[in-house]
Design a protein around this motif. Structure first.
Motif, PDB file in Angstrom:
ATOM      1  N   THR A 277      -2.403   4.910  -6.476  1.00  0.00           N
ATOM      2  CA  THR A 277      -1.334   4.784  -5.482  1.00  0.00           C
ATOM      3  C   THR A 277      -0.376   5.964  -5.554  1.00  0.00           C
ATOM      4  O   THR A 277       0.019   6.522  -4.524  1.00  0.00           O
TER       5      THR A 277
ATOM      6  N   THR B 286      -3.506   4.889   1.752  1.00  0.00           N
ATOM      7  CA  THR B 286      -2.212   4.406   1.272  1.00  0.00           C
ATOM      8  C   THR B 286      -1.925   2.988   1.742  1.00  0.00           C
ATOM      9  O   THR B 286      -1.424   2.149   0.980  1.00  0.00           O
TER      10      THR B 286
ATOM     11  N   LEU C  87      -3.829   0.634  -0.362  1.00  0.00           N
ATOM     12  CA  LEU C  87      -3.260   0.520  -1.702  1.00  0.00           C
ATOM     13  C   LEU C  87      -1.962  -0.288  -1.710  1.00  0.00           C
ATOM     14  O   LEU C  87      -1.667  -0.989  -2.679  1.00  0.00           O
TER      15      LEU C  87
ATOM     16  N   ASN D 210      -1.707  -3.460  -4.084  1.00  0.00           N
ATOM     17  CA  ASN D 210      -0.644  -3.597  -5.083  1.00  0.00           C
ATOM     18  C   ASN D 210       0.103  -4.914  -4.919  1.00  0.00           C
ATOM     19  O   ASN D 210       0.401  -5.601  -5.902  1.00  0.00           O
TER      20      ASN D 210
END
Length: 267
Positions: free
Chosen positions: A55, A90, A93, A97
């Motif tokens: 990340t 992104t 991710l 997360n």
């Protein structure tokens, strides 16, 4: 909904910063969304970099790339699609997360990202009086544009995983569902005259979970409902096709929108 409303005081770039929406646009978009899913898994799991390190690298690369994208004065295919690819990674991710690190349920992530996207579109239209991508000729509109795209990728990842995995619909069935939704949007636009801007953003949002489902279908093990091609093969094949198409567009310029606001001097 106006698509060319650019006042002299707001224009910072008379050239369009985004490509024309053609079949090439949608093909590369789906390729980028799929790679966004598989590349994140490849770096995180296959290379063993870890979710948080992956990340961090993705965010740094995206920040540098966005800075370059804002600095150029017109649409450059290689830079534009590289930006989309990094945003795809992104966005994946961000959702990963929230799910894996913070334990946020996919249903909640999907709801929050949906609300966030509505808020961005509302602020964008309230400020600029248009959501048309043909109007991306100012930095403020470009900022709204990239923010909306980032949220669509995070939303698409959450929605795709929610339907395919949490609700146990499966990757192949999810792919079919999202493809059918896109087909319905196309019919609504071409047959029922659904507003072009609404149709574009609706299709753009749905192509993300479609790409995520396709990526998972190709890479996940057979006992999990995938085809087990693996992230390495999938990434290589999709990236090669994507690079070839972007190179083709760079040479032919067939997707370039060289529009100027009325009365503006080209610069």
């Amino acid at each position: 909904m106006p698509i060319t409303d650019v006042t002299p005081s707001s224009v910072t770039n008379a050239w369009s910063k985004v490509p024309e929406v053609t079949i090439y646009f949608w093909v590369i978009k789906i390729l980028a969304t799929t790679v966004g899913e598989t590349a994140a898994d490849y770096i995180n799991i296959t290379l063993g970099l870890g979710l948080q390190s992956t990340t961090l690298v993705a965010v740094i690369l995206l920040a540098v790339t966005l800075a370059a994208q804002f600095m150029v004065s017109r649409y450059i295919p290689a830079l534009y699609w590289w930006t989309v690819l990094l945003i795809s990674v992104t966005g994946t991710l961000i959702t990963d997360n929230l799910t894996d690190v913070f334990g946020v349920p996919l249903a909640m992530s999907t709801a929050v990202f949906s609300i966030a996207l509505i808020a961005v579109f509302t602020a964008w239209y309230a400020t600029e009086r248009t959501l048309s991508i043909h109007s991306i000729r100012t930095r403020r509109r470009e900022a709204f544009y990239w923010l909306a795209i980032l949220i669509t990728f995070a939303l698409g990842t959450a929605a795709g995983d929610l339907i395919a995995e949490k609700l146990a619909v499966g990757y192949a069935a999810s792919l079919g569902i999202f493809a059918a939704i896109i087909a319905l949007i196309a019919i609504a636009h071409y047959v029922l005259r659904l507003n072009a801007v609404v149709a574009f953003w609706a299709a753009y949002i749905v192509t993300r979970p479609l790409g995520a489902s396709l990526g998972d279908l190709l890479t996940q093990p057979r006992d999990s409902g995938g085809l087990a091609f693996g992230t390495t093969v999938t990434n290589v094949v999709f990236l090669v096709v994507m690079v070839a198409l972007v190179a083709f567009l760079s040479v032919t310029t067939i997707d370039r929108v060289e529009q100027r606001a009325p009365g503006e001097v080209r610069r």
